[in-house]
Design a protein around this motif. Structure first.
Motif, PDB file in Angstrom:
ATOM      1  N   TYR A  49      -6.738  19.212 -47.826  1.00 53.66           N
ATOM      2  CA  TYR A  49      -5.600  18.529 -48.445  1.00 53.66           C
ATOM      3  C   TYR A  49      -5.145  17.336 -47.609  1.00 53.66           C
ATOM      4  CZ  TYR A  49      -4.965  22.320 -51.827  1.00 53.66           C
ATOM      5  OH  TYR A  49      -5.138  23.226 -52.836  1.00 53.66           O
ATOM      6  N   ALA A  50      -5.101  17.497 -46.310  1.00 52.53           N
ATOM      7  CA  ALA A  50      -4.685  16.400 -45.426  1.00 52.53           C
ATOM      8  C   ALA A  50      -5.661  15.228 -45.525  1.00 52.53           C
ATOM      9  CB  ALA A  50      -4.573  16.894 -43.985  1.00 52.53           C
ATOM     10  N   THR A  51      -6.951  15.529 -45.590  1.00 48.69           N
ATOM     11  CA  THR A  51      -7.962  14.482 -45.733  1.00 48.69           C
ATOM     12  C   THR A  51      -7.810  13.764 -47.070  1.00 48.69           C
ATOM     13  OG1 THR A  51      -9.498  15.753 -44.367  1.00 48.69           O
ATOM     14  CG2 THR A  51     -10.450  14.027 -45.751  1.00 48.69           C
ATOM     15  N   GLU A  52      -7.572  14.510 -48.113  1.00 45.90           N
ATOM     16  CA  GLU A  52      -7.402  13.919 -49.451  1.00 45.90           C
ATOM     17  C   GLU A  52      -6.137  13.056 -49.507  1.00 45.90           C
ATOM     18  OE1 GLU A  52      -8.327  13.123 -53.507  1.00 45.90           O
ATOM     19  OE2 GLU A  52      -9.477  13.709 -51.756  1.00 45.90           O
ATOM     20  N   ILE A  53      -5.069  13.505 -48.894  1.00 43.46           N
ATOM     21  CA  ILE A  53      -3.832  12.715 -48.855  1.00 43.46           C
ATOM     22  C   ILE A  53      -4.065  11.401 -48.122  1.00 43.46           C
ATOM     23  CG2 ILE A  53      -1.515  12.622 -47.835  1.00 43.46           C
ATOM     24  CD1 ILE A  53      -1.256  15.612 -48.551  1.00 43.46           C
ATOM     25  N   ASP A  54      -4.775  11.440 -47.008  1.00 42.27           N
ATOM     26  CA  ASP A  54      -5.087  10.218 -46.264  1.00 42.27           C
ATOM     27  C   ASP A  54      -5.940   9.264 -47.111  1.00 42.27           C
ATOM     28  OD1 ASP A  54      -3.668  11.108 -44.077  1.00 42.27           O
ATOM     29  OD2 ASP A  54      -5.453  11.832 -42.997  1.00 42.27           O
ATOM     30  N   ARG A  55      -6.937   9.815 -47.800  1.00 41.74           N
ATOM     31  CA  ARG A  55      -7.795   8.985 -48.648  1.00 41.74           C
ATOM     32  C   ARG A  55      -6.990   8.337 -49.774  1.00 41.74           C
ATOM     33  NH1 ARG A  55     -10.251   8.769 -53.314  1.00 41.74           N
ATOM     34  NH2 ARG A  55      -9.435  10.749 -54.030  1.00 41.74           N
ATOM     35  N   ARG A  60      -4.239   3.804 -52.318  1.00 43.95           N
ATOM     36  CA  ARG A  60      -2.976   3.262 -52.833  1.00 43.95           C
ATOM     37  C   ARG A  60      -2.661   1.927 -52.161  1.00 43.95           C
ATOM     38  NH1 ARG A  60       2.374   3.922 -50.898  1.00 43.95           N
ATOM     39  NH2 ARG A  60       3.899   3.476 -52.505  1.00 43.95           N
ATOM     40  N   ALA A  61      -2.805   1.864 -50.844  1.00 41.36           N
ATOM     41  CA  ALA A  61      -2.539   0.617 -50.117  1.00 41.36           C
ATOM     42  C   ALA A  61      -3.499  -0.485 -50.571  1.00 41.36           C
ATOM     43  CB  ALA A  61      -2.669   0.845 -48.622  1.00 41.36           C
ATOM     44  N   ARG A  62      -4.768  -0.128 -50.785  1.00 36.48           N
ATOM     45  CA  ARG A  62      -5.754  -1.107 -51.242  1.00 36.48           C
ATOM     46  C   ARG A  62      -5.397  -1.617 -52.634  1.00 36.48           C
ATOM     47  NH1 ARG A  62      -9.846  -1.132 -54.589  1.00 36.48           N
ATOM     48  NH2 ARG A  62      -9.737   1.094 -54.985  1.00 36.48           N
ATOM     49  N   LEU A  63      -4.999  -0.717 -53.520  1.00 37.07           N
ATOM     50  CA  LEU A  63      -4.654  -1.113 -54.882  1.00 37.07           C
ATOM     51  C   LEU A  63      -3.377  -1.958 -54.926  1.00 37.07           C
ATOM     52  CD1 LEU A  63      -5.502   2.184 -56.808  1.00 37.07           C
ATOM     53  CD2 LEU A  63      -6.775   0.036 -56.832  1.00 37.07           C
TER      54      LEU A  63
END
Length: 128
Positions: A49-55, A60-63
């Motif tokens: 979950y932590a890895t998915e949240i980071d991804r 989100r920042a890229r978009l």
């Protein structure tokens, strides 16, 4: 990033906290091996979950940056279109009128030349 839209969450236990937790043993308690096995699977899920949240945060920042870039391009394009449109429309209208005038001279040139030579006004002759 927009702090109004960003939700903050706090995590009470990290994967290391779960891994290092020691439980007291009592006479009729849970089986320690079973508890450790279960906590290990929880740690794996927690890390996933932590890895998915980071991804997702990175995406989100890229978009958001892409949306900002496209909005800037749209603003520039609107500014260019609004200043270029009247000029191109006026040039197009001028070209159309010039072509129409040349066509009239070509088609009606002999008739117009004949009337102008006589000097008679079509209104005076009762044609109009």
């Amino acid at each position: 990033m927009d702090s109004e839209n960003e939700q903050q969450f706090s995590v009470q236990y990290g994967p290391k906290d779960i891994l290092n937790k020691q439980f007291k043993t009592k006479m009729r308690g849970y089986d320690p091996d079973e508890v450790d096995e279960y906590l290990d699977s929880i740690i794996k899920d927690y890390e996933a979950y932590a890895t998915e949240i980071d991804r997702l945060n990175d995406e989100r920042a890229r978009l958001i940056s892409r949306v900002d870039e496209l909005n800037k391009q749209l603003t520039v394009a609107k500014g260019t279109a609004s200043t270029a449109a009247p000029t191109s429309t006026a040039a197009t209208n001028y070209d159309i009128l010039k072509r129409l005038s040349n066509l009239e001279r070509h088609v009606f040139g002999s008739k117009l030349a004949g009337e102008n030579q006589t000097g008679a006004d079509p209104h005076e002759r009762g044609q109009f």
